[in-house]
Design an enzyme around this catalytic site. Structure first.
Site, PDB file in Angstrom:
ATOM      1  N   ASP A  96       1.297  17.650  12.131  1.00 51.60           N
ATOM      2  CA  ASP A  96       1.538  18.408  13.195  1.00 51.60           C
ATOM      3  C   ASP A  96       0.234  19.022  13.449  1.00 51.60           C
ATOM      4  O   ASP A  96      -0.767  19.230  12.775  1.00 51.60           O
ATOM      5  CB  ASP A  96       2.454  19.323  12.572  1.00 51.60           C
ATOM      6  CG  ASP A  96       3.702  18.825  12.431  1.00 51.60           C
ATOM      7  OD1 ASP A  96       4.346  18.227  13.347  1.00 51.60           O
ATOM      8  OD2 ASP A  96       4.480  18.845  11.161  1.00 51.60           O
TER       9      ASP A  96
ATOM     10  N   ASP B 106     -10.339   6.512   4.783  1.00 57.87           N
ATOM     11  CA  ASP B 106     -11.118   5.861   5.808  1.00 57.87           C
ATOM     12  C   ASP B 106     -12.572   6.231   5.795  1.00 57.87           C
ATOM     13  O   ASP B 106     -13.502   5.604   6.361  1.00 57.87           O
ATOM     14  CB  ASP B 106     -10.690   6.340   7.472  1.00 57.87           C
ATOM     15  CG  ASP B 106      -9.453   5.679   7.750  1.00 57.87           C
ATOM     16  OD1 ASP B 106      -8.918   4.928   7.042  1.00 57.87           O
ATOM     17  OD2 ASP B 106      -8.772   6.269   8.872  1.00 57.87           O
TER      18      ASP B 106
ATOM     19  N   ARG C 200      -3.307 -17.355   7.558  1.00 59.20           N
ATOM     20  CA  ARG C 200      -2.046 -16.663   7.118  1.00 59.20           C
ATOM     21  C   ARG C 200      -2.777 -15.311   7.215  1.00 59.20           C
ATOM     22  O   ARG C 200      -3.945 -14.945   6.909  1.00 59.20           O
ATOM     23  CB  ARG C 200      -1.811 -16.991   5.801  1.00 59.20           C
ATOM     24  CG  ARG C 200      -0.847 -18.274   5.453  1.00 59.20           C
ATOM     25  CD  ARG C 200       0.295 -18.314   6.095  1.00 59.20           C
ATOM     26  NE  ARG C 200       1.232 -19.470   5.668  1.00 59.20           N
ATOM     27  CZ  ARG C 200       1.043 -20.526   6.320  1.00 59.20           C
ATOM     28  NH1 ARG C 200       0.383 -20.562   7.453  1.00 59.20           N
ATOM     29  NH2 ARG C 200       1.840 -21.414   5.858  1.00 59.20           N
TER      30      ARG C 200
ATOM     31  N   GLN D  39      -2.535   0.765   0.374  1.00 58.25           N
ATOM     32  CA  GLN D  39      -3.882   1.325   0.119  1.00 58.25           C
ATOM     33  C   GLN D  39      -3.903   2.757   0.041  1.00 58.25           C
ATOM     34  O   GLN D  39      -4.945   3.406  -0.673  1.00 58.25           O
ATOM     35  CB  GLN D  39      -4.760   1.009   1.410  1.00 58.25           C
ATOM     36  CG  GLN D  39      -5.126  -0.498   1.603  1.00 58.25           C
ATOM     37  CD  GLN D  39      -5.512  -0.779   2.884  1.00 58.25           C
ATOM     38  OE1 GLN D  39      -6.712  -0.934   3.209  1.00 58.25           O
ATOM     39  NE2 GLN D  39      -4.652  -0.948   3.832  1.00 58.25           N
TER      40      GLN D  39
HETATM   41  O1  F6P Z   1      -5.567   8.310   7.082  1.00 54.35           O
HETATM   42  C1  F6P Z   1      -6.246   7.333   7.853  1.00 54.35           C
HETATM   43  C2  F6P Z   1      -5.313   6.327   7.904  1.00 54.35           C
HETATM   44  O2  F6P Z   1      -4.845   5.604   6.572  1.00 54.35           O
HETATM   45  C3  F6P Z   1      -5.800   5.110   8.736  1.00 54.35           C
HETATM   46  O3  F6P Z   1      -6.882   4.334   8.298  1.00 54.35           O
HETATM   47  C4  F6P Z   1      -4.548   4.276   9.225  1.00 54.35           C
HETATM   48  O4  F6P Z   1      -4.499   3.681  10.375  1.00 54.35           O
HETATM   49  C5  F6P Z   1      -3.641   5.721   9.554  1.00 54.35           C
HETATM   50  O5  F6P Z   1      -4.072   6.787   8.654  1.00 54.35           O
HETATM   51  C6  F6P Z   1      -2.128   5.196   9.500  1.00 54.35           C
HETATM   52  O6  F6P Z   1      -1.545   6.682   9.209  1.00 54.35           O
HETATM   53  P1  F6P Z   1      -0.078   6.991   9.759  1.00 54.35           P
HETATM   54  O7  F6P Z   1       0.522   5.739   9.962  1.00 54.35           O
HETATM   55  O8  F6P Z   1       0.460   7.752   8.512  1.00 54.35           O
HETATM   56  O9  F6P Z   1      -0.133   7.777  10.608  1.00 54.35           O
END
Ligand code: F6P
Length: 376
Positions: free
Chosen positions: A77, A137, A293, A301
């Protein structure tokens, strides 16, 4: 000088391993070392807007160092545009009011790029804000490292290790999709550490024909399998050119209608980009005649126990944060610098935009030197 007695804390944005270690670092230093009271707010900026509190004391802070996720919950948010009772509202004034009502003298916001932009809005409203950099990231400017990256790097590397044996057994191309929409640090780091044969990152648009010929060359030399580590935001040269042109049109649009048109164009391109890894697999199959694949590592991650490196970083930055609060240094991010930590103005972090992988970065140089194909 009057002492700081009560602080608040939130975790915002996507979760990352090490958030609890950071909450513990801030909490223990505040309670024990400086005799401050600390209040947690739930689910990022929403908790502040709705005054959703979580008790943080010696008991609640115990045993969380090794726990993944965040005991406070998190959310994406934005203070100035938050869904509230079915409509989008600007909740900034509610946040300021709750900050005052709870007699906070400082607020710690732990998060990534979005969290920093939002934190700056609260700084501009006169609140005493201090932030900690967190994201798997690793793309926050002006800090050497971000909380969560080290753990995610380990997880993605282990996945690549495991994919090697199955790719080898089946003589396949296996593409591991790794998180990172804008920055390729995680794919590049894990790709190098896991010995991927091809690494594709958003910073280097790729030519699928060049990737295919690198894979065919491996086959010619008797190695009939390949591992491709691809960041979720990696793009072909053609797609990158389309995106750049649409972004330029948006920037240059003069009328509201033109801007809306360019926005729609960008979202169409974004939609086309989803599933890009599957398309890449298909293209490589056609060009190499090897089976391909895809393994999307996804949220694995971001989950689970933080690495030793992330626990250490979170504790270092968390405790330094309280030292800075005690010294009344506000409006700053606690950045990692070498073995130490440095206060950097949040305004500078936000103005610097995302930290992308520089094309001349030593990791790129090393990847090339060990013969990795970077798609360009
Ligand atoms: O926090 C960064 C990250 O992990 C990105 O690498 C990823 O694309 C994104 O968040 C996805 O996050 P969410 O689906 O929780 O918004």
């Amino acid at each position: 000088m009057k002492k700081i007695r009560r602080i608040g804390i939130i975790t915002a944005g996507g979760d990352a391993p090490g958030l609890n270690a950071a909450i513990r670092g801030v909490g223990k230093a505040a309670l024990g070392g400086y005799g401050m009271e600390i209040i947690g707010f739930r689910d990022g900026y929403r908790g502040l807007a709705e005054d959703l509190k979580a008790r943080l004391d010696k008991r609640t802070l115990a045993g969380i160092l090794t726990v993944g996720g965040t005991i406070l919950g998190t959310g994406r948010d934005k203070p100035h545009r938050m869904e509230f009772h079915g409509e989008m509202r600007d909740m900034t004034d509610a946040i300021v009011a709750n900050y005052k009502r709870n007699k906070l003298e400082a607020l710690v916001c732990i998060g990534g790029g979005g969290t920093h932009k939002n934190a700056l809005r609260l700084v501009e409203k006169g609140l005493n804000i201090i932030t900690l950099p967190k994201t798997i990231d690793n793309d926050i400017a002006l800090t050497d490292a971000t909380i969560g990256f080290d753990t995610a790097l380990g997880i993605a590397t282990e996945a690549i290790d495991r994919l090697h044996s199955t790719a080898h057994s089946h003589h396949r191309i296996i593409i591991a999709e790794i998180m990172g929409h804008r920055a390729g640090w995680l794919a590049l780091g894990a790709g190098i550490a896991g010995g991927a044969d091809v690494i594709l990152i958003p910073e280097i648009p790729y030519d699928v024909k060049k990737i295919a010929s690198a894979i065919r060359l491996r086959s010619k030399h008797g190695t009939n399998f390949s591992i491709v580590a691809v960041a979720e935001g990696a793009m072909s040269k053609e797609d990158a050119a389309d995106f750049a042109a649409a972004a330029k049109r948006k920037l240059n649009s003069k009328t509201k209608a033109q801007k809306q048109h360019a926005k729609t164009e960008l979202s169409v391109l974004n939609a086309r980009h989803t599933g890009n890894t599957m398309r890449l697999a298909k293209q490589l199959e056609e060009l190499t005649h090897l089976e391909a694949r895809v393994t999307i590592l996804g949220y694995v991650q971001r989950g689970g126990t933080p690495s030793a490196g992330d626990r250490l970083l979170a504790t270092r930055l968390g405790t330094k944060c309280v030292e800075l609060i005690n010294d009344k240094v506000f409006g700053v991010m606690v950045a990692a610098r070498g073995d130490g930590a440095k206060a950097v103005p949040i305004a500078e972090v936000v103005a610097s935009k995302l930290k992308l992988v520089p094309l001349e970065h030593s990791w790129i140089e090393s990847a090339r030197r060990v013969g990795t194909n970077l798609g360009g």
